[in-house]
Design a protein around this motif. Structure first.
Motif, mmCIF file in Angstrom:
data_model
loop_
_atom_site.group_PDB
_atom_site.id
_atom_site.type_symbol
_atom_site.label_atom_id
_atom_site.label_comp_id
_atom_site.label_asym_id
_atom_site.label_seq_id
_atom_site.Cartn_x
_atom_site.Cartn_y
_atom_site.Cartn_z
ATOM 1 N N TRP A 21 -26.272 70.677 38.005
ATOM 2 C CA TRP A 21 -25.710 71.769 38.791
ATOM 3 C C TRP A 21 -24.189 71.640 38.833
ATOM 4 O O TRP A 21 -23.660 70.586 39.184
ATOM 5 C CB TRP A 21 -26.283 71.769 40.194
ATOM 6 C CG TRP A 21 -27.780 71.936 40.247
ATOM 7 C CD1 TRP A 21 -28.586 72.456 39.286
ATOM 8 C CD2 TRP A 21 -28.639 71.557 41.313
ATOM 9 N NE1 TRP A 21 -29.896 72.443 39.699
ATOM 10 C CE2 TRP A 21 -29.966 71.888 40.948
ATOM 11 C CE3 TRP A 21 -28.434 70.973 42.560
ATOM 12 C CZ2 TRP A 21 -31.051 71.668 41.765
ATOM 13 C CZ3 TRP A 21 -29.523 70.748 43.382
ATOM 14 C CH2 TRP A 21 -30.823 71.095 42.983
ATOM 15 N N LYS A 22 -23.493 72.701 38.533
ATOM 16 C CA LYS A 22 -22.026 72.689 38.499
ATOM 17 C C LYS A 22 -21.436 73.875 39.277
ATOM 18 O O LYS A 22 -20.639 74.637 38.753
ATOM 19 C CB LYS A 22 -21.531 72.734 37.045
ATOM 20 C CG LYS A 22 -22.095 71.647 36.148
ATOM 21 C CD LYS A 22 -21.645 70.270 36.559
ATOM 22 C CE LYS A 22 -22.224 69.242 35.607
ATOM 23 N NZ LYS A 22 -22.403 67.946 36.191
ATOM 24 N N PRO A 23 -21.807 74.033 40.554
ATOM 25 C CA PRO A 23 -21.250 75.156 41.316
ATOM 26 C C PRO A 23 -19.797 74.887 41.724
ATOM 27 O O PRO A 23 -19.329 73.749 41.691
ATOM 28 C CB PRO A 23 -22.152 75.212 42.546
ATOM 29 C CG PRO A 23 -22.547 73.784 42.756
ATOM 30 C CD PRO A 23 -22.706 73.217 41.360
ATOM 31 N N GLU A 24 -19.125 75.933 42.116
ATOM 32 C CA GLU A 24 -17.755 75.819 42.617
ATOM 33 C C GLU A 24 -17.788 75.269 44.047
ATOM 34 O O GLU A 24 -18.759 75.461 44.780
ATOM 35 C CB GLU A 24 -17.073 77.192 42.616
ATOM 36 C CG GLU A 24 -16.820 77.747 41.233
ATOM 37 C CD GLU A 24 -15.821 76.912 40.448
ATOM 38 O OE1 GLU A 24 -14.792 76.492 41.014
ATOM 39 O OE2 GLU A 24 -16.085 76.666 39.246
ATOM 40 N N LEU A 25 -16.716 74.611 44.443
ATOM 41 C CA LEU A 25 -16.579 74.096 45.797
ATOM 42 C C LEU A 25 -16.503 75.251 46.780
ATOM 43 O O LEU A 25 -15.724 76.191 46.595
ATOM 44 C CB LEU A 25 -15.324 73.227 45.911
ATOM 45 C CG LEU A 25 -15.044 72.624 47.276
ATOM 46 C CD1 LEU A 25 -16.128 71.621 47.666
ATOM 47 C CD2 LEU A 25 -13.679 71.937 47.280
ATOM 48 N N CYS A 26 -17.329 75.184 47.844
ATOM 49 C CA CYS A 26 -17.360 76.236 48.861
ATOM 50 C C CYS A 26 -16.570 75.861 50.115
ATOM 51 O O CYS A 26 -16.340 76.703 50.964
ATOM 52 C CB CYS A 26 -18.800 76.530 49.273
ATOM 53 S SG CYS A 26 -19.799 77.162 47.935
ATOM 54 N N GLY A 27 -16.224 74.583 50.244
ATOM 55 C CA GLY A 27 -15.490 74.150 51.430
ATOM 56 C C GLY A 27 -16.052 72.850 51.970
ATOM 57 O O GLY A 27 -16.693 72.078 51.259
ATOM 58 N N ASP A 28 -15.787 72.621 53.245
ATOM 59 C CA ASP A 28 -16.213 71.395 53.909
ATOM 60 C C ASP A 28 -17.361 71.671 54.863
ATOM 61 O O ASP A 28 -17.443 72.751 55.446
ATOM 62 C CB ASP A 28 -15.058 70.788 54.713
ATOM 63 C CG ASP A 28 -13.938 70.287 53.829
ATOM 64 O OD1 ASP A 28 -12.796 70.712 54.054
ATOM 65 O OD2 ASP A 28 -14.207 69.493 52.919
#
Length: 180
Positions: A21-28
């Protein structure tokens, strides 16, 4: 982590393919895994063992930082030391060899020398024993587990120093230097 169906992870004991899985960072996410193995979510202990176990299955280490990852989201979390804590060990011996099995606080079961390696880091707070885990992560051994290994270990000279060692799955591991 919003609107993501994690029921398949909960229902299965099989590890999800987080490495694919290589999703983009959504935050903390306000989640801290303390060095004593306690999980703190939004300032309160995460009491449900099933939730800790489910989240541990989607834990990922990247560039020294920890994330929870799904096929669509990646959120950063805080880990004080190691994200896992070894809470139990089982030492088996036969006439030829020994086998050490570890169980973590989220029910991972690993065989020393087969599924993981062991090392001891020495710092200002003393010796801290760890084992390797999936995806480059590590688990710290609870003090009682470490002392049990030391109690069942043997002395061996390595590079001119006396070590306490243990053998598992045909491999030898130092538990630290034995100071006289």
């Amino acid at each position: 982590m919003k609107n993501v169906d994690l029921s398949a992870i909960k229902a299965s004991e099989k590890m999800p393919p987080v490495h694919l899985w290589k999703p983009e960072l959504c935050g903390d996410m306000d989640l801290v895994i303390r060095s004593n193995g306690e999980w703190i979510h939004e300032g309160a202990p995460m009491k449900r063992a099933s939730m800790r176990k489910m989240f541990s299955r989607i834990l990922w280490l990247e560039d020294g930082e920890h994330y929870l990852v799904t096929p669509h989201e990646k959120v950063h979390i805080q880990v004080e030391d190691a994200p896992f804590l070894v809470t139990q060990s089982k030492i088996e011996r036969d006439s030829n060899a020994g086998l050490v099995t570890f169980t973590t606080n989220v029910d991972d079961v690993l065989v020393l020398g087969k599924d993981c390696d062991l090392w001891v880091e020495t710092g200002p707070e003393g010796d801290r024993p760890y084992i390797s885990m999936r995806y480059g992560m590590k688990a710290m051994l609870h003090r009682s587990v470490y002392y049990d290994l030391v109690n069942n270990g043997y002395e061996k000279e390595i590079e001119g120093k006396q070590h306490v060692c243990i053998e598992s799955a045909g491999k030898e591991f130092s538990l630290g230097i034995f100071d006289i």
